[in-house]
Write a protein that holds these residues in place. Structure first.
Motif, PDB file in Angstrom:
ATOM      1  N   SER A   3     -18.043  46.690   5.073  1.00  0.00           N
ATOM      2  CA  SER A   3     -18.632  47.774   5.848  1.00  0.00           C
ATOM      3  C   SER A   3     -17.585  48.878   6.328  1.00  0.00           C
ATOM      4  CB  SER A   3     -19.663  47.441   6.778  1.00  0.00           C
ATOM      5  OG  SER A   3     -20.644  46.473   6.234  1.00  0.00           O
ATOM      6  N   ARG A   4     -16.554  48.264   7.044  1.00  0.00           N
ATOM      7  CA  ARG A   4     -15.529  49.268   7.625  1.00  0.00           C
ATOM      8  C   ARG A   4     -14.810  49.798   6.617  1.00  0.00           C
ATOM      9  NH1 ARG A   4     -12.887  48.461  12.754  1.00  0.00           N
ATOM     10  NH2 ARG A   4     -14.668  47.760  14.309  1.00  0.00           N
ATOM     11  N   MET A   5     -14.680  49.158   5.440  1.00  0.00           N
ATOM     12  CA  MET A   5     -13.727  49.866   4.403  1.00  0.00           C
ATOM     13  C   MET A   5     -14.029  50.714   3.667  1.00  0.00           C
ATOM     14  SD  MET A   5     -11.702  46.663   2.863  1.00  0.00           S
ATOM     15  CE  MET A   5     -10.843  47.596   1.799  1.00  0.00           C
ATOM     16  N   TYR A   6     -15.785  50.619   3.634  1.00  0.00           N
ATOM     17  CA  TYR A   6     -16.490  51.747   2.962  1.00  0.00           C
ATOM     18  C   TYR A   6     -16.494  52.791   3.931  1.00  0.00           C
ATOM     19  CZ  TYR A   6     -18.593  49.006  -0.926  1.00  0.00           C
ATOM     20  OH  TYR A   6     -18.916  48.086  -2.019  1.00  0.00           O
ATOM     21  N   ALA A   7     -16.610  52.790   5.460  1.00  0.00           N
ATOM     22  CA  ALA A   7     -16.737  53.760   6.279  1.00  0.00           C
ATOM     23  C   ALA A   7     -15.387  54.510   6.043  1.00  0.00           C
ATOM     24  CB  ALA A   7     -17.217  53.165   7.538  1.00  0.00           C
ATOM     25  N   ALA A   8     -14.218  53.809   5.943  1.00  0.00           N
ATOM     26  CA  ALA A   8     -12.886  54.327   5.967  1.00  0.00           C
ATOM     27  C   ALA A   8     -12.656  55.308   4.725  1.00  0.00           C
ATOM     28  CB  ALA A   8     -11.931  53.164   6.285  1.00  0.00           C
ATOM     29  N   VAL A   9     -13.194  54.748   3.690  1.00  0.00           N
ATOM     30  CA  VAL A   9     -13.143  55.592   2.529  1.00  0.00           C
ATOM     31  C   VAL A   9     -13.919  56.836   2.286  1.00  0.00           C
ATOM     32  CG1 VAL A   9     -13.667  55.550  -0.105  1.00  0.00           C
ATOM     33  CG2 VAL A   9     -12.291  53.523   1.082  1.00  0.00           C
ATOM     34  N   ALA A  10     -15.078  56.591   3.129  1.00  0.00           N
ATOM     35  CA  ALA A  10     -15.644  57.677   3.135  1.00  0.00           C
ATOM     36  C   ALA A  10     -15.392  58.840   3.972  1.00  0.00           C
ATOM     37  CB  ALA A  10     -17.316  57.465   3.688  1.00  0.00           C
ATOM     38  N   GLU A  11     -14.672  58.316   5.040  1.00  0.00           N
ATOM     39  CA  GLU A  11     -13.854  59.343   5.956  1.00  0.00           C
ATOM     40  C   GLU A  11     -12.695  59.802   5.453  1.00  0.00           C
ATOM     41  OE1 GLU A  11     -11.613  58.770  10.244  1.00  0.00           O
ATOM     42  OE2 GLU A  11     -13.453  57.539   9.955  1.00  0.00           O
ATOM     43  N   GLN A  12     -11.858  59.366   4.558  1.00  0.00           N
ATOM     44  CA  GLN A  12     -10.883  59.837   3.940  1.00  0.00           C
ATOM     45  C   GLN A  12     -11.151  60.797   2.823  1.00  0.00           C
ATOM     46  OE1 GLN A  12      -8.809  56.454   2.327  1.00  0.00           O
ATOM     47  NE2 GLN A  12      -7.520  55.948   4.096  1.00  0.00           N
ATOM     48  N   GLN A  13     -12.267  60.471   2.195  1.00  0.00           N
ATOM     49  CA  GLN A  13     -12.985  61.320   1.139  1.00  0.00           C
ATOM     50  C   GLN A  13     -13.137  62.662   1.872  1.00  0.00           C
ATOM     51  OE1 GLN A  13     -15.581  59.355  -0.897  1.00  0.00           O
ATOM     52  NE2 GLN A  13     -14.174  58.308  -2.240  1.00  0.00           N
ATOM     53  N   GLN A  14     -14.120  62.415   2.969  1.00  0.00           N
ATOM     54  CA  GLN A  14     -14.398  64.016   3.751  1.00  0.00           C
ATOM     55  C   GLN A  14     -13.272  64.749   4.213  1.00  0.00           C
ATOM     56  OE1 GLN A  14     -16.932  62.756   6.868  1.00  0.00           O
ATOM     57  NE2 GLN A  14     -18.797  62.746   5.696  1.00  0.00           N
ATOM     58  N   GLN A  15     -12.165  64.148   4.673  1.00  0.00           N
ATOM     59  CA  GLN A  15     -11.165  64.831   5.191  1.00  0.00           C
ATOM     60  C   GLN A  15     -10.131  65.168   3.713  1.00  0.00           C
ATOM     61  OE1 GLN A  15      -9.425  62.307   7.829  1.00  0.00           O
ATOM     62  NE2 GLN A  15     -10.902  62.652   9.246  1.00  0.00           N
ATOM     63  N   HIS A  16     -10.532  65.036   2.558  1.00  0.00           N
ATOM     64  CA  HIS A  16      -9.788  65.081   1.299  1.00  0.00           C
ATOM     65  C   HIS A  16      -8.151  64.365   1.378  1.00  0.00           C
ATOM     66  CE1 HIS A  16     -12.909  67.848   0.105  1.00  0.00           C
ATOM     67  NE2 HIS A  16     -12.668  68.463   1.449  1.00  0.00           N
ATOM     68  N   GLN A  17      -8.146  63.428   1.823  1.00  0.00           N
ATOM     69  CA  GLN A  17      -6.895  62.577   2.032  1.00  0.00           C
ATOM     70  C   GLN A  17      -7.038  61.619   0.762  1.00  0.00           C
ATOM     71  OE1 GLN A  17      -6.737  60.492   5.698  1.00  0.00           O
ATOM     72  NE2 GLN A  17      -6.346  62.368   6.832  1.00  0.00           N
ATOM     73  N   PRO A  18      -5.597  61.382   0.201  1.00  0.00           N
ATOM     74  CA  PRO A  18      -5.612  60.281  -0.896  1.00  0.00           C
ATOM     75  C   PRO A  18      -5.753  58.834  -0.350  1.00  0.00           C
ATOM     76  CG  PRO A  18      -3.451  60.964  -0.161  1.00  0.00           C
ATOM     77  CD  PRO A  18      -4.452  61.795   0.429  1.00  0.00           C
ATOM     78  N   SER A  19      -6.784  58.238  -1.099  1.00  0.00           N
ATOM     79  CA  SER A  19      -7.035  56.717  -0.618  1.00  0.00           C
ATOM     80  C   SER A  19      -5.997  55.947  -1.040  1.00  0.00           C
ATOM     81  CB  SER A  19      -8.448  56.446  -1.473  1.00  0.00           C
ATOM     82  OG  SER A  19      -8.881  55.107  -1.011  1.00  0.00           O
ATOM     83  N   LEU A  20      -5.617  54.944  -0.031  1.00  0.00           N
ATOM     84  CA  LEU A  20      -4.669  53.890  -0.269  1.00  0.00           C
ATOM     85  C   LEU A  20      -5.403  52.651  -0.179  1.00  0.00           C
ATOM     86  CD1 LEU A  20      -1.577  55.446   1.462  1.00  0.00           C
ATOM     87  CD2 LEU A  20      -2.023  55.629  -0.962  1.00  0.00           C
ATOM     88  N   ARG A  21      -5.895  52.114  -1.295  1.00  0.00           N
ATOM     89  CA  ARG A  21      -6.821  50.847  -1.086  1.00  0.00           C
ATOM     90  C   ARG A  21      -5.873  49.554  -0.458  1.00  0.00           C
ATOM     91  NH1 ARG A  21     -11.987  52.311  -2.548  1.00  0.00           N
ATOM     92  NH2 ARG A  21     -11.928  54.073  -3.775  1.00  0.00           N
ATOM     93  N   ARG A  22      -4.884  49.490  -0.897  1.00  0.00           N
ATOM     94  CA  ARG A  22      -4.132  48.421  -0.631  1.00  0.00           C
ATOM     95  C   ARG A  22      -3.652  48.099   0.970  1.00  0.00           C
ATOM     96  NH1 ARG A  22       0.858  47.195  -4.378  1.00  0.00           N
ATOM     97  NH2 ARG A  22      -0.998  46.255  -5.380  1.00  0.00           N
TER      98      ARG A  22
END
Length: 133
Positions: free
Chosen positions: A63-82
């Motif tokens: 749940s935390r990771m999904y929220a972090a990815v959604a936040e990064q996408q809203q801010q148009h930042q690249p997602s570094l999943r590792r």
């Protein structure tokens, strides 16, 4: 019981196997295919509580990771999943939030499973008895 226990080992934990184990503990001469509704409810509640108790920390992390990815996408930042996984684990350890909300979830899991799984089981039995094999 030997048949049920071999299914437990071969196929992993299932609701039917939990019912067989509880019946075996209570009375070894008990027929595991015809257990009472109360026994079904107890087995379902125990399996629901056990399931949520074991999976809760991973569900919190997801749940935390999904929220972090959604936040990064809203801010148009690249997602570094590792690095996101490692950073999220460290943050959750620091905040001690792996088990936040644990007791509410576990206490809710028992009654929900006790209501849902036996209804499903009885419905399946009823429909199976009306269908030709």
């Amino acid at each position: 019981l030997k048949r049920s226990w071999s299914n437990f080992k071969a196929n992993g934990y299932r609701y039917d196997d939990g019912a067989a184990v509880v019946s075996w503990i209570g009375d070894s001469s008990c027929n595991t295919t015809s257990i009472s509704l109360q026994e079904r409810m107890v087995c379902a509640a125990m399996s629901g509580i056990f399931c949520w108790a074991t999976i809760f920390p991973l569900d919190s992390l997801r749940s935390r990771m999904y929220a972090a990815v959604a936040e990064q996408q809203q801010q148009h930042q690249p997602s570094l999943r590792r690095t996101l996984l490692i950073d999220t684990i460290r943050t959750m350890q620091r905040e001690r939030s792996f088990y936040r909300g644990f007791w509410v979830t576990v206490l809710r899991a028992g009654p929900v499973a006790a209501a849902v799984l036996p209804v499903y089981d009885l419905t399946l039995e009823t429909l199976s008895s009306h269908c030709p094999q």
